[in-house]
Design a protein around this motif. Structure first.
Motif, PDB file in Angstrom:
ATOM      1  N   ALA A 120       1.961   1.798  -3.540  1.00 19.62           N
ATOM      2  CA  ALA A 120       0.845   2.323  -4.344  1.00 19.62           C
ATOM      3  C   ALA A 120       0.648   3.805  -4.059  1.00 19.62           C
ATOM      4  O   ALA A 120       0.407   4.593  -4.981  1.00 19.62           O
ATOM      5  CB  ALA A 120      -0.428   1.538  -4.037  1.00 19.62           C
ATOM      6  N   ARG A 121       0.777   4.191  -2.796  1.00 26.66           N
ATOM      7  CA  ARG A 121       0.593   5.608  -2.450  1.00 26.66           C
ATOM      8  C   ARG A 121       1.730   6.470  -2.999  1.00 26.66           C
ATOM      9  O   ARG A 121       1.573   7.662  -3.212  1.00 26.66           O
ATOM     10  CB  ARG A 121       0.446   5.781  -0.933  1.00 26.66           C
ATOM     11  CG  ARG A 121      -0.920   5.290  -0.427  1.00 26.66           C
ATOM     12  CD  ARG A 121      -1.224   5.816   0.950  1.00 26.66           C
ATOM     13  NE  ARG A 121      -0.327   5.282   1.954  1.00 26.66           N
ATOM     14  CZ  ARG A 121      -0.498   4.138   2.597  1.00 26.66           C
ATOM     15  NH1 ARG A 121      -1.566   3.402   2.348  1.00 26.66           N
ATOM     16  NH2 ARG A 121       0.368   3.722   3.495  1.00 26.66           N
ATOM     17  N   GLU A 171      -7.603  -0.490   6.781  1.00 22.53           N
ATOM     18  CA  GLU A 171      -8.756  -0.018   6.020  1.00 22.53           C
ATOM     19  C   GLU A 171      -9.268  -1.138   5.096  1.00 22.53           C
ATOM     20  O   GLU A 171     -10.479  -1.302   4.926  1.00 22.53           O
ATOM     21  CB  GLU A 171      -8.352   1.222   5.203  1.00 22.53           C
ATOM     22  CG  GLU A 171      -9.432   1.798   4.310  1.00 22.53           C
ATOM     23  CD  GLU A 171     -10.590   2.447   5.058  1.00 22.53           C
ATOM     24  OE1 GLU A 171     -10.564   2.466   6.303  1.00 22.53           O
ATOM     25  OE2 GLU A 171     -11.540   2.900   4.385  1.00 22.53           O
ATOM     26  N   PHE A 206     -15.119   1.671  -4.599  1.00 21.06           N
ATOM     27  CA  PHE A 206     -13.760   1.158  -4.543  1.00 21.06           C
ATOM     28  C   PHE A 206     -12.777   2.171  -5.132  1.00 21.06           C
ATOM     29  O   PHE A 206     -11.753   2.503  -4.518  1.00 21.06           O
ATOM     30  CB  PHE A 206     -13.672  -0.171  -5.291  1.00 21.06           C
ATOM     31  CG  PHE A 206     -12.277  -0.693  -5.420  1.00 21.06           C
ATOM     32  CD1 PHE A 206     -11.562  -1.107  -4.305  1.00 21.06           C
ATOM     33  CD2 PHE A 206     -11.645  -0.754  -6.653  1.00 21.06           C
ATOM     34  CE1 PHE A 206     -10.265  -1.578  -4.412  1.00 21.06           C
ATOM     35  CE2 PHE A 206     -10.355  -1.223  -6.771  1.00 21.06           C
ATOM     36  CZ  PHE A 206      -9.671  -1.635  -5.656  1.00 21.06           C
ATOM     37  N   ASP A 229       0.834  -1.211   0.000  1.00 22.16           N
ATOM     38  CA  ASP A 229       0.000   0.000   0.000  1.00 22.16           C
ATOM     39  C   ASP A 229       0.868   1.260   0.000  1.00 22.16           C
ATOM     40  O   ASP A 229       0.493   2.276  -0.595  1.00 22.16           O
ATOM     41  CB  ASP A 229      -0.985   0.001   1.175  1.00 22.16           C
ATOM     42  CG  ASP A 229      -0.311  -0.127   2.515  1.00 22.16           C
ATOM     43  OD1 ASP A 229       0.472  -1.074   2.710  1.00 22.16           O
ATOM     44  OD2 ASP A 229      -0.552   0.734   3.397  1.00 22.16           O
ATOM     45  N   MET A 277      -6.777   6.932 -10.978  1.00 23.68           N
ATOM     46  CA  MET A 277      -5.789   7.070  -9.896  1.00 23.68           C
ATOM     47  C   MET A 277      -4.533   7.830 -10.337  1.00 23.68           C
ATOM     48  O   MET A 277      -3.790   8.322  -9.494  1.00 23.68           O
ATOM     49  CB  MET A 277      -5.414   5.686  -9.355  1.00 23.68           C
ATOM     50  CG  MET A 277      -6.575   5.015  -8.635  1.00 23.68           C
ATOM     51  SD  MET A 277      -6.214   3.302  -8.178  1.00 23.68           S
ATOM     52  CE  MET A 277      -4.986   3.560  -6.901  1.00 23.68           C
ATOM     53  N   ALA A 298      -7.122   7.206  -0.962  1.00 25.61           N
ATOM     54  CA  ALA A 298      -5.952   6.633  -0.284  1.00 25.61           C
ATOM     55  C   ALA A 298      -4.653   7.134  -0.909  1.00 25.61           C
ATOM     56  O   ALA A 298      -3.708   7.491  -0.198  1.00 25.61           O
ATOM     57  CB  ALA A 298      -6.014   5.107  -0.348  1.00 25.61           C
ATOM     58  N   VAL A 299      -4.599   7.183  -2.238  1.00 22.02           N
ATOM     59  CA  VAL A 299      -3.326   7.588  -2.871  1.00 22.02           C
ATOM     60  C   VAL A 299      -3.111   9.106  -2.850  1.00 22.02           C
ATOM     61  O   VAL A 299      -1.975   9.564  -2.819  1.00 22.02           O
ATOM     62  CB  VAL A 299      -3.182   7.060  -4.331  1.00 22.02           C
ATOM     63  CG1 VAL A 299      -3.106   5.554  -4.357  1.00 22.02           C
ATOM     64  CG2 VAL A 299      -4.310   7.543  -5.217  1.00 22.02           C
ATOM     65  N   LEU A 327      -6.575  -4.842  -2.598  1.00 28.08           N
ATOM     66  CA  LEU A 327      -6.922  -3.533  -2.031  1.00 28.08           C
ATOM     67  C   LEU A 327      -5.651  -2.763  -1.653  1.00 28.08           C
ATOM     68  O   LEU A 327      -5.554  -1.556  -1.889  1.00 28.08           O
ATOM     69  CB  LEU A 327      -7.821  -3.703  -0.807  1.00 28.08           C
ATOM     70  CG  LEU A 327      -9.191  -4.353  -1.044  1.00 28.08           C
ATOM     71  CD1 LEU A 327      -9.967  -4.457   0.259  1.00 28.08           C
ATOM     72  CD2 LEU A 327     -10.009  -3.574  -2.050  1.00 28.08           C
ATOM     73  N   ASN A 328      -4.680  -3.471  -1.090  1.00 24.88           N
ATOM     74  CA  ASN A 328      -3.410  -2.829  -0.731  1.00 24.88           C
ATOM     75  C   ASN A 328      -2.720  -2.253  -1.973  1.00 24.88           C
ATOM     76  O   ASN A 328      -2.121  -1.174  -1.921  1.00 24.88           O
ATOM     77  CB  ASN A 328      -2.452  -3.816  -0.057  1.00 24.88           C
ATOM     78  CG  ASN A 328      -2.934  -4.297   1.297  1.00 24.88           C
ATOM     79  OD1 ASN A 328      -2.514  -5.344   1.771  1.00 24.88           O
ATOM     80  ND2 ASN A 328      -3.820  -3.550   1.920  1.00 24.88           N
ATOM     81  N   ARG A 362      -3.956  -0.899  -4.288  1.00 23.17           N
ATOM     82  CA  ARG A 362      -4.602   0.354  -4.695  1.00 23.17           C
ATOM     83  C   ARG A 362      -4.400   1.427  -3.620  1.00 23.17           C
ATOM     84  O   ARG A 362      -5.169   2.387  -3.525  1.00 23.17           O
ATOM     85  CB  ARG A 362      -6.103   0.120  -4.949  1.00 23.17           C
ATOM     86  CG  ARG A 362      -6.377  -0.826  -6.111  1.00 23.17           C
ATOM     87  CD  ARG A 362      -5.898  -0.256  -7.440  1.00 23.17           C
ATOM     88  NE  ARG A 362      -6.121  -1.191  -8.547  1.00 23.17           N
ATOM     89  CZ  ARG A 362      -5.155  -1.902  -9.120  1.00 23.17           C
ATOM     90  NH1 ARG A 362      -3.902  -1.786  -8.711  1.00 23.17           N
ATOM     91  NH2 ARG A 362      -5.425  -2.706 -10.123  1.00 23.17           N
ATOM     92  N   GLY A 363      -3.398   1.225  -2.783  1.00 25.14           N
ATOM     93  CA  GLY A 363      -3.036   2.247  -1.800  1.00 25.14           C
ATOM     94  C   GLY A 363      -3.828   2.185  -0.511  1.00 25.14           C
ATOM     95  O   GLY A 363      -3.655   3.040   0.373  1.00 25.14           O
ATOM     96  N   ILE A 364      -4.709   1.204  -0.395  1.00 23.86           N
ATOM     97  CA  ILE A 364      -5.563   1.112   0.802  1.00 23.86           C
ATOM     98  C   ILE A 364      -4.789   0.357   1.885  1.00 23.86           C
ATOM     99  O   ILE A 364      -4.283  -0.746   1.636  1.00 23.86           O
ATOM    100  CB  ILE A 364      -6.889   0.410   0.448  1.00 23.86           C
ATOM    101  CG1 ILE A 364      -7.630   1.250  -0.623  1.00 23.86           C
ATOM    102  CG2 ILE A 364      -7.755   0.207   1.677  1.00 23.86           C
ATOM    103  CD1 ILE A 364      -8.765   0.524  -1.309  1.00 23.86           C
ATOM    104  N   SER A 365      -4.691   0.943   3.068  1.00 23.66           N
ATOM    105  CA  SER A 365      -3.875   0.346   4.138  1.00 23.66           C
ATOM    106  C   SER A 365      -4.472  -0.982   4.586  1.00 23.66           C
ATOM    107  O   SER A 365      -5.678  -1.219   4.404  1.00 23.66           O
ATOM    108  CB  SER A 365      -3.814   1.296   5.336  1.00 23.66           C
ATOM    109  OG  SER A 365      -5.092   1.359   5.943  1.00 23.66           O
ATOM    110  N   PRO A 366      -3.663  -1.860   5.188  1.00 21.00           N
ATOM    111  CA  PRO A 366      -4.191  -3.156   5.636  1.00 21.00           C
ATOM    112  C   PRO A 366      -5.391  -3.007   6.585  1.00 21.00           C
ATOM    113  O   PRO A 366      -6.346  -3.780   6.491  1.00 21.00           O
ATOM    114  CB  PRO A 366      -2.989  -3.796   6.347  1.00 21.00           C
ATOM    115  CG  PRO A 366      -1.800  -3.184   5.684  1.00 21.00           C
ATOM    116  CD  PRO A 366      -2.194  -1.780   5.355  1.00 21.00           C
TER     117      PRO A 366
END
Lengths: 248, 354
Positions: A80-81, B317, A102, A77, A162, A109-110, B308-309, B311-315
């Protein structure tokens, strides 16, 4: 010389204690399009999965740098960020999360802030239209009941929304008909600019039409055995991998 | 101890799943009864008749709780409601039960749906402490459609018993949604009798068990008529040392030829201390039927979490999203957008405490 967007140094990767990659080196500069080719089972998906930080793969040696930072130990994650994006070969189906929610959650999130609903919806509808996805799909659960082609378009939709710095496309064109490949390519072109970069895994030159390919890498038995320009794609398409001689 | 939530066909006693354990027993009724109950018919749509007395056709219907539980609730109810519906009603009937410390809300409700009519009912249960009991009996004439949506938002110190009984004539459709988000003790039993050709039962349930909560479910579809159909699907999340039993029975009686019944349960186990038991049962008294059951229990899907991770989503979340995703198809059946949003908000709070 400017810092490459992605730099891979002597990467060794194992899964279940079996080494798949035996020392891969690769550099991707800002705005470049790279293509990764090779026979099935040579480690192409392993490479992009390791770059993305898939916990099933263990980096036993070597480093991965992204935007000049060592991300070898970073969580998926976090990568990705920072701006990495992997288009999955087999995207997950997740009942209970709509495609729209989603993507909005992922964009939040990013970027670090939740996108404003109406502006987000407008952009989402525009990008769905670009990809030929009916807007009703926004309210459907993520990839549930989507055809293979629709799942791949859903991945490109996420890419468009994104806006990552680096896209790793793992056989995004597999299972797509000719028209769908063209639509996906148009989507990729709409996203690509001088700042962001692409690493495309493909067996088919069709997806590359209209993209200015900078470098082609051929992976065999866990090693990059040949590198060149766009002409290498033509060579492989016409003569197969046997026609590509390994570099010394 | 009288049996509550007894399985229609007994299995080995040593498994201790034939009926609710002592933890699921009804709390003793005070000598002077339960006192006044707090039930409100929040919204009564135009076109339905609120009756003084329970329709006779409903009186004999048995819920999944069983005769003993039904009788306890029926005899000690401190609030009653009954409605008759004679045409298709668009807006839902909304009923709210509230409990508080030292108080009980024991509700006995009934619905008589005349041939060709349609009604949606939302029954909400609120309160942090006390006793909540309900029995809802529904009679559907030919082609009638009734949708019952029970939403339980009780606190962790409430004892809850809930029975639902439905009897469907030819071509009737009973759609049942049950969401159980709290309660120290939660004992629920639904039984649908599909008495004649093409009657259908569609049930979707979701539950959450945390701390040392006890959850006991007994749901039954009795296929009597030909070409009847049942769908019973359940999603749950268990954390802490929660203890849960789910009995799901599809009973194809002689004469129920060409009937179809499917049941499934998917449970996410958030802690090694939980106790999760599932008893799927398919009884066949007829040859030409299709019955299927499926059950899965385990941790959150690692591949989905990774997606999901990526795509930048934290574990953290991603975990919350995945649990919420399991509830979402059930929540999406709530026929009131405002209430659905409230439930999802409350769900988010409760997931955070898992």
């Amino acid at each position: 010389m400017s810092t490459p967007l992605l730099k891979i140094e002597g990467l060794h990767v194992s899964v279940d204690e079996k080494e798949i990659l035996h020392g891969v080196d690769l550099e991707i500069g800002a705005g470049q399009v790279h293509v990764l080719m090779g026979p099935n089972g040579t480690g192409k998906s392993t490479l992009v999965s390791a770059v993305m930080g898939d916990p099933r793969f263990t980096v036993t040696e070597g480093r991965i740098y992204f935007k000049g930072e060592d991300v070898t130990e970073a969580k998926t994650d976090e990568r990705a960020r920072m701006g990495m994006f992997l288009s999955f070969q087999a995207p997950q189906e997740i009942p209970g999360i709509t495609l729209e929610n989603f993507i909005r959650t992922a964009c939040g999130a990013v970027s670090g802030k939740q996108p404003k609903l109406f502006a987000f919806r407008r952009e989402l509808r525009e990008q769905m239209a670009r990809l030929g996805l009916d807007e009703s799909y926004a309210e459907r659960y993520l990839n549930v009941g989507f055809s293979g082609g629709e799942k791949k378009k859903s991945e490109i939709l996420q890419l468009l929304m994104m806006k990552p710095a680096l896209a790793l496309l793992d056989e995004t064109d597999s299972g797509l008909d000719v028209d769908a490949v063209r639509t996906v390519t148009e989507g990729i072109k709409a996203w690509h600019n001088a700042e962001n970069s692409l690493l495309i895994i493909t067996h088919n030159a069709k997806i590359l039409e209209g993209l200015d390919v900078d470098h082609v890498h051929v992976l065999s038995k866990g090693l990059i055995v040949r590198q060149g320009g766009a002409e290498l794609v033509r060579e492989i398409t016409e003569g197969g991998f046997a026609s590509v001689k390994e570099e010394d | 101890m009288e049996k509550v939530n007894a399985i229609p066909s007994l299995t080995w006693h040593r498994l201790r799943v034939n009926e609710a354990s002592e933890k699921g027993a009804f709390p003793p009724v005070p000598r002077r009864g339960w006192g006044a109950g707090d039930v409100t018919l929040v919204k009564v749509p135009r076109g339905i008749t609120v009756d003084e007395d329970e329709p006779i056709a409903c009186e004999e219907l048995e819920s999944g709780l069983g005769q003993y539980g039904d009788r306890l609730i029926s005899e000690n109810a401190n609030s009653r409601w009954a409605v008759t519906v004679e045409k298709k009603i668009k807006n839902p009937l909304i009923i709210e039960d509230s409990v508080a410390a030292g108080c009980a809300c024991v509700t006995c409700g009934s619905v008589y749906a005349v041939a060709g009519s349609a009604l949606k009912i939302i029954h909400i249960f609120r309160g942090d402490e006390g006793v909540s009991q309900s029995l809802t009996r529904i009679y559907l004439e030919e082609g009638a459609q009734v949708e019952l949506c029970e939403i339980q938002l009780l606190g962790a110190a409430v004892s809850r018993h809930c029975g639902v009984a439905a009897f469907g004539q030819a071509g009737s459709q009973f759609r049942y949604t049950r969401m159980e988000l709290g309660g120290a003790v939660t004992v629920c039993g639904a039984k649908a009798v599909l008495s004649a050709r093409s009657a259908a039962f569609d049930m979707a349930c979701a539950y959450m068990g945390t701390g040392d909560e006890y959850l006991d479910f007994n749901d039954v579809a009795n296929h009597i008529g030909r070409e009847t159909g049942s769908e019973m699907h359940v999603f749950g999340v268990l954390g802490g040392t929660a203890d849960k039993i789910l009995r799901g029975t599809i009973d194809f009686r002689p004469g129920a030829g060409r009937s179809v019944g499917h049941e499934s349960e998917s449970v996410i186990l958030m802690s090694p201390g939980v106790r999760n038991r599932t008893v799927p049962l398919i009884l066949c008294g007829e040859e030409e039927v299709e019955g299927q059951h499926a059950a899965s229990a385990g941790r959150l899907d690692e591949d989905a979490l990774y997606y999901l991770n990526a795509r930048g989503i934290s574990p953290e979340e991603a975990r919350r999203l995945m649990i919420e995703a399991g509830f979402r198809p059930v929540a999406d059946r709530i026929p009131d957008a405002k209430l659905r949003d409230e439930v999802l908000e409350e769900l988010g709070r409760r997931i955070a405490s898992l």
